[in-house]
Design an enzyme around this catalytic site. Structure first.
Site, short mmCIF file in Angstrom:
data_model
loop_
_atom_site.label_atom_id
_atom_site.label_comp_id
_atom_site.label_asym_id
_atom_site.label_seq_id
_atom_site.Cartn_x
_atom_site.Cartn_y
_atom_site.Cartn_z
N ARG A 146 0.78 -1.24 0.03
CA ARG A 146 0.11 -0.19 -0.06
C ARG A 146 0.82 1.38 0.10
O ARG A 146 0.43 2.33 -0.17
CB ARG A 146 -0.94 -0.08 1.16
CG ARG A 146 -2.11 -0.86 0.91
CD ARG A 146 -3.10 -1.02 2.23
NE ARG A 146 -2.74 -1.97 2.90
CZ ARG A 146 -3.10 -2.04 4.34
NH1 ARG A 146 -3.88 -1.28 4.81
NH2 ARG A 146 -2.50 -2.89 5.26
N GLY A 154 -5.62 -8.06 15.75
CA GLY A 154 -6.29 -9.43 16.44
C GLY A 154 -6.59 -8.97 17.82
O GLY A 154 -6.17 -7.89 18.36
N ASN A 199 36.80 29.87 -8.08
CA ASN A 199 37.66 28.62 -7.45
C ASN A 199 37.63 27.56 -8.38
O ASN A 199 38.68 26.50 -8.38
CB ASN A 199 36.95 28.12 -6.31
CG ASN A 199 35.51 27.68 -6.56
OD1 ASN A 199 34.93 28.06 -7.28
ND2 ASN A 199 35.26 26.33 -5.85
N ALA A 207 30.40 43.88 -2.12
CA ALA A 207 29.26 43.17 -2.52
C ALA A 207 29.36 42.62 -4.02
O ALA A 207 30.25 43.45 -4.73
CB ALA A 207 28.14 44.42 -2.72
N GLY A 259 4.12 -15.89 7.52
CA GLY A 259 3.32 -15.51 8.52
C GLY A 259 4.09 -14.97 9.79
O GLY A 259 5.52 -15.09 9.61
N GLN A 281 13.93 -14.04 5.49
CA GLN A 281 12.77 -14.81 5.37
C GLN A 281 12.35 -14.99 3.96
O GLN A 281 11.70 -13.95 3.35
CB GLN A 281 11.54 -14.44 6.27
CG GLN A 281 10.35 -15.31 6.17
CD GLN A 281 9.26 -14.48 6.93
OE1 GLN A 281 9.04 -13.49 6.89
NE2 GLN A 281 8.08 -15.35 7.48
C1 UD1 Z 1 -0.44 -9.01 13.25
C2 UD1 Z 1 -1.00 -9.87 14.49
C3 UD1 Z 1 -2.35 -9.21 14.96
C4 UD1 Z 1 -1.86 -7.77 15.37
C5 UD1 Z 1 -1.38 -6.94 14.16
C6 UD1 Z 1 -0.62 -5.83 14.73
C7 UD1 Z 1 -0.35 -12.24 13.80
C8 UD1 Z 1 -1.00 -13.53 13.43
N1 UD1 Z 1 -1.32 -11.19 13.97
O1 UD1 Z 1 -1.23 -8.99 12.22
O2 UD1 Z 1 -2.66 -10.09 15.88
O3 UD1 Z 1 -3.23 -7.04 15.63
O4 UD1 Z 1 0.04 -7.76 13.71
O5 UD1 Z 1 -0.35 -4.95 13.75
O6 UD1 Z 1 0.65 -12.19 14.24
N2 UD1 Z 1 5.98 -9.98 8.78
C9 UD1 Z 1 6.98 -10.64 8.36
N3 UD1 Z 1 6.92 -11.79 7.85
C10 UD1 Z 1 5.54 -12.76 7.63
C11 UD1 Z 1 4.55 -12.02 8.16
C12 UD1 Z 1 4.38 -10.71 8.69
O7 UD1 Z 1 8.03 -10.22 8.68
O8 UD1 Z 1 5.76 -13.70 7.22
C13 UD1 Z 1 6.03 -8.95 9.80
C14 UD1 Z 1 5.39 -7.72 8.75
O9 UD1 Z 1 6.28 -7.08 7.80
C15 UD1 Z 1 4.79 -6.59 9.69
C16 UD1 Z 1 4.43 -7.74 10.85
O10 UD1 Z 1 5.35 -8.60 10.54
O11 UD1 Z 1 5.76 -5.64 9.93
C17 UD1 Z 1 3.14 -7.80 10.99
O12 UD1 Z 1 2.55 -8.41 9.81
P1 UD1 Z 1 1.01 -7.87 9.08
O13 UD1 Z 1 0.69 -8.96 8.21
O14 UD1 Z 1 0.93 -6.40 9.21
O15 UD1 Z 1 0.20 -8.28 10.62
P2 UD1 Z 1 -1.00 -8.95 10.64
O16 UD1 Z 1 -0.77 -10.48 10.41
O17 UD1 Z 1 -1.97 -8.22 9.91
#
Ligand code: UD1
Ligand code: MG
Length: 500
Positions: A18, A145, A391, A385, A83, A78
């Site tokens: 986004r 969450g 240079n 002035a 997740g 990663q």
């Molecule tokens: C997650 C939480 C949710 C919480 C929210 C707060 C879980 C399952 N859910 O939601 O409860 O309210 O954060 O913002 O954890 N990231 C990685 N690798 C991955 C997935 C994510 O590095 O495989 C990083 C993302 O770059 C980000 C952060 O983890 O900085 C959170 O990921 P995002 O997908 O935004 O969080 P949610 O799953 O929406």
């Protein structure tokens, strides 16, 4: 309390679609620091034994950036974003067997402070928790969450928005995604995660359920400052967070004794330092390593990058980068100071003056319309002035010296390299290619020649000719006859710089 975590893991592998950007989300900046830079700075305040940043999208750029801003942090890739649980697992694989507490934070939550992380650690230790979640109560919990508490007040579950029933969705206490884990509980929980959820991801939040299954206590630290849990997903949020961070920085500096006439139009990077009784006028941006000493005034409408401003100095409507402005020096309006510009105490750089890699000595002045590059201007010298230091000859750059208390007449060109001695003068309008000795006046322009009667002969019948004739007539009619011709040979008039 002084408990230090065994590790902090910062999750920063996500794509940030986004943002609609060609650079990774976590490299976007606010207040002079990248998103991930803010996350790492907060983490470092905990003094963890290990600091690991999980990267994925834009990994090369993010890794190079972290090498620069946080060499103590290690990065782990990663490959696929499966997740948050998977991300933490990838980090732990690269770390030695950990004993103690592991803190998890996000790379896109820039307002989180080390202080809040300390409070989370303290809650974790004093409550004797296996897992402690940083939570906040928010007006609109959509997407987050939810924190499901039991009658005992413990956190019984974290349920993702997408997996939640209407009852759970009505809960306004949200999971920030920032946690303190007992290291062994975390490792064991991660090994048991499944993708059995609406997103098919390995949820870090499920570690909490396994911790409870194993008889561990799971608690929360509730922050009363939801800004600290908020992530940046698009540029609208980035702007909102930038404004809020700036507001916090300004408030801190005002409490430290800085006057701000218009906080709404004043912007300060986190890396800037200000002394007491500094006055910032409207429209000031202080960036990078800028430092301003006591009683100095900056603004209105000035931008300083990596610039040092001495006590009592004044900078008005100017732009400086990598410059040093000495105590009680005066800059502006409309001055451009480039890297290596050094104004010593009480020196002046005035309107439409550009200075690069040059020192202007104590009390010396470059008051109007000049370019000074690769030069040393001695104490008390006056550069008239319109003076230009040439240079650059198209191949190389050369140094120019103007000695102490010397005087460069207006509209001169000093062709580098040239050495104007202490206590010498250059006549106005000179193009100087050779230096002077102390006490000399250098005149480097053709001598003026006045051709009598030229207007009468060459511009006969014009208004100019009529004016000349009338003036001559008036002079002739005056008692004592015609005035003496004004002395164009008076050397006192040659170096007519304005010493303002
Ligand atoms: C997650 C939480 C949710 C919480 C929210 C707060 C879980 C399952 N859910 O939601 O409860 O309210 O954060 O913002 O954890 N990231 C990685 N690798 C991955 C997935 C994510 O590095 O495989 C990083 C993302 O770059 C980000 C952060 O983890 O900085 C959170 O990921 P995002 O997908 O935004 O969080 P949610 O799953 O929406
Ligand atoms: Mg997600």
């Amino acid at each position: 309390m002084t408990t230090r975590p065994a590790a902090v893991v910062v999750l920063a592998a996500g794509e940030g679609t986004r943002m609609r950007s060609s650079i990774p989300k976590v490299l976007h900046e606010l207040a002079g620091r990248s998103l991930v830079g803010h996350a790492v700075a907060a983490a470092q305040e905990l003094k963890p034994d290990h600091l690991s940043v999980v990267i994925g999208h834009g990994r090369d750029l993010v890794a190079a950036h972290l090498d620069e801003v946080a060499p103590a942090a290690s990065t782990v890739v990663q490959e696929e974003q499966l997740g948050t649980g998977h991300a933490v697992g990838v980090a732990l694989e690269q770390l030695p067997e950990l004993d103690g507490v592991v803190v998890v934070t996000y790379g896109d939550v820039p307002l989180l402070t080390g202080e809040t992380l300390h409070a989370l650690m303290d809650a974790h230790v004093t409550q004797g928790n296996a897992v402690t979640v940083l939570t906040a109560k928010v007006a609109d919990p959509t997407g987050y969450g939810r924190i499901v508490r039991g009658a005992d007040g413990e956190v019984h579950a974290i349920v993702e928005h997408k997996d939640a029933s209407d009852d759970v969705r009505a809960i306004t206490e949200i999971n920030s995604g920032i946690y303190a884990f007992d290291a062994a509980v975390l490792r064991s929980g991660l090994s048991r995660l499944t993708t059995d959820n609406s997103q098919g991801e390995l949820y870090l939040t499920d570690v909490l359920a396994f911790a409870r299954d194993d008889g561990g206590r799971t608690g929360a630290f509730v922050t009363d400052d939801p800004w600290q849990t908020e992530g940046v997903n698009d540029r609208v949020q980035l702007a909102a967070m930038t404004r809020e961070l700036n507001r916090r920085l300004l408030r801190r500096w005002m409490r430290e004794g800085v006057t701000m006439i218009d906080p709404e139009s004043t912007w300060i990077d986190v890396t800037v330092t200000l002394d007491r009784d500094v006055v910032l006028r409207p429209g000031v941006q202080l960036r990078g390593s800028t430092r301003i000493a006591a009683g100095a005034e900056v603004g209105p409408d000035s931008t300083l990058y990596d610039t040092i401003v001495g006590s009592g100095a004044s900078v008005v409507r100017s732009h400086a980068s990598g410059a040093e402005i000495g105590p009680d020096a005066v800059v502006g309006p409309f001055t451009y100071l480039r890297p290596g510009a050094v104004l010593e105490a009480r020196a002046k750089a005035g309107a439409f003056v550009e200075i690069k890699a040059s020192t202007v000595g104590t009390g010396a002045k470059v008051p109007h319309l000049s370019y000074v590059g690769d030069a040393t201007i001695g104490e008390g010298a006056n550069v008239g002035a319109g003076t230009i230091v040439a240079n650059y000859d198209g191949l190389g750059k050369y140094h120019t010296k103007v000695g102490r208390h010397s005087f460069i007449g207006s509209d001169s060109v000093l062709v580098a390299p040239v050495d104007i001695a202490d206590g010498s003068y250059v006549a106005a309008g000179s193009t100087v290619t050779a230096g002077t000795e102390p006490g000399e006046l250098a005149v480097a322009r053709s001598r003026q020649r006045n051709i009598a009667g030229w207007v009468e002969h060459r511009r006969a019948g014009t208004a100019t000719a009529a004016a000349a004739e009338a003036a001559q007539q008036r002079a002739a009619d005056e008692p004592g006859g015609q005035h003496e011709h004004s002395g164009h040979d008076k050397h006192d008039d040659l170096a007519n710089g304005d010493p303002a």
